[in-house]
Write an enzyme that holds these catalytic residues in place. Structure first.
Site, mmCIF file in Angstrom:
data_model
loop_
_atom_site.group_PDB
_atom_site.id
_atom_site.type_symbol
_atom_site.label_atom_id
_atom_site.label_comp_id
_atom_site.label_asym_id
_atom_site.label_seq_id
_atom_site.Cartn_x
_atom_site.Cartn_y
_atom_site.Cartn_z
ATOM 1 C CG ASP A 67 -1.765 1.189 1.375
ATOM 2 O OD1 ASP A 67 -2.342 1.598 0.362
ATOM 3 O OD2 ASP A 67 -1.861 1.736 2.487
ATOM 4 C CG ASP A 266 -1.242 1.949 6.933
ATOM 5 O OD1 ASP A 266 -1.697 1.781 5.780
ATOM 6 O OD2 ASP A 266 -1.228 3.057 7.497
ATOM 7 C CG ASP A 270 -4.056 -1.744 3.188
ATOM 8 O OD1 ASP A 270 -4.256 -1.542 1.975
ATOM 9 O OD2 ASP A 270 -3.521 -0.903 3.933
#
Length: 381
Positions: A67, A266, A270
């Site tokens: 990410d 995080d 996700d």
């Protein structure tokens, strides 16, 4: 058949020796001891393994999906500017966006709310707040229907973004995350928020590429923003404006191609991809949902910990194989000797006391070999 009288006494003593030798203490300790020592060693380097499977599987990973916000970049982005559509004051755009974002826990929302407070803007309480995971937020503020998010959210609501398309693209090209604010389904302005890339990110990715790992970025930010950050970090494969379900599809697509996939993220967005990946890697500075969905947590959020964890995984599995080989070799040699295999030729028998000593030494040897992991070289370099 071959022993002197009383032969049943010799048989009984040999049977006891065989039982002692065959006791699978060393075999039972071989894997757990390596895992225990590796888990402790990883913790001292800020890498927390949730289970043994993660320790074993991480060495097989050949593809890493990351990410952007909070993973490649700092988890504390800063507000850059707000631009209003003709006739709309920039501070009013910021005030409305901050009022709505008070109900969000996303780092980008926190940056907008903080900027509004610094300008002493009076915020209204949002009502009917709804978080469209990965694409933005919606709600009612002072009787106005507001929507704040990326182009996917705006398109879903039928908001015309053409009037500010050029300005938004220019901000994205600089690596900023751009959010559109719509008031009653009409574009009111855009807001730009950026987060500096972590100082250790470039080094971490270079180490992973050197190890032959393919790096892929998947982010909810615009594709232009994602490409700008990807170009800076030499990430060739970039996916922008992806929702949580899209990140999950990226993981599944790569797995269908035969890749062993790790996912690093995080945020709440996700979590589905972290759970689906062969190894989910959560950034410790992120959300609890991400850490609960992952098998590995980087306590300090330093991506260099991934290379460290992979090196530790390789060392741990090698250590486990050594322990298992030793345990099997001990039994393969000890049981026939205890059974009296050499007695007809040499007259040698194995005393149960010697067998007990040998069994203890084999267990101690396995433990000692596992403890060597404490000094194994696992630092990323």
């Amino acid at each position: 058949m071959f022993g002197p009288e009383p032969s049943w006494v010799y048989g009984l003593i040999n049977a006891v020796a065989v039982l002692i030798i065959a006791c699978p203490c060393a075999l039972g300790l071989a894997t757990p001891m390596s895992i225990m020592v590796a888990t402790g060693r990883g913790a001292t380097h800020g890498v927390l393994f949730r289970d043994a499977a993660a320790t074993e599987n991480l060495r097989k990973v050949d593809t890493l999906i990351v990410d952007k916000t909070g993973t490649l970049t700092e988890g504390r982005p800063s507000f850059e500017q707000a631009i209003g559509v003709d006739g709309v004051d920039a501070d009013e755009v910021l005030r409305l966006a901050a009022s709505l974002d008070q109900g969000s826990e996303h780092p980008l929302a926190a940056a907008i709310v903080t900027a509004a407070h610094e300008k002493n803007l009076v915020l209204d309480k949002p009502e009917q707040f709804d978080s469209a995971s990965g694409i933005g937020v919606r709600g009612t503020v002072a009787g106005k229907s507001l929507a704040l998010g990326n182009t996917t959210l705006m398109e879903h609501l039928g908001v015309d973004m053409a009037v500010m398309a050029a300005q938004a693209e220019a901000l994205r090209a600089e690596g900023a995350s751009v959010m559109h604010l719509a008031v009653d389904t009409k574009l009111a302005g855009i807001l730009a928020v950026s987060g500096p890339v972590k100082a250790t990110t470039a080094e971490a990715l270079a180490t992973l590429r050197k190890a032959g790992i393919r790096v892929v970025m998947a982010t909810g930010d615009g594709l232009t923003t994602a490409r700008a950050v990807g170009q800076r970090l030499r990430i060739d494969e970039v996916h922008g404006e992806v929702k949580p379900a899209d990140k999950l599809k990226v993981v599944e697509k790569l797995q269908a191609e035969g890749c062993v996939v790790a996912m690093a993220g995080d945020g709440i967005n996700d979590a589905p991809a972290l759970a689906r990946a062969d190894v989910g890697i959560a950034v410790g500075t992120g959300t609890d949902v991400a850490m609960n969905s992952a098998q590995l947590t980087l306590v300090k959020g330093d991506l260099r910990g991934i290379a460290t964890a992979i090196a530790l995984s390789v060392a741990t599995v090698a250590n486990m194989k050594q322990n298992l080989a030793f345990a099997f070799l001990y039994n393969a040699l000890g049981i026939p000797l205890a059974a009296g295999l050499l007695y007809p030729f040499t007259g040698w028998l194995l005393s149960p006391m010697i067998a007990a000593l040998a069994m203890s030494l084999s267990s101690a040897s396995v433990i000692g070999n596992a403890l060597r992991l404490r000094g194994a070289t696992i630092d990323a370099s």
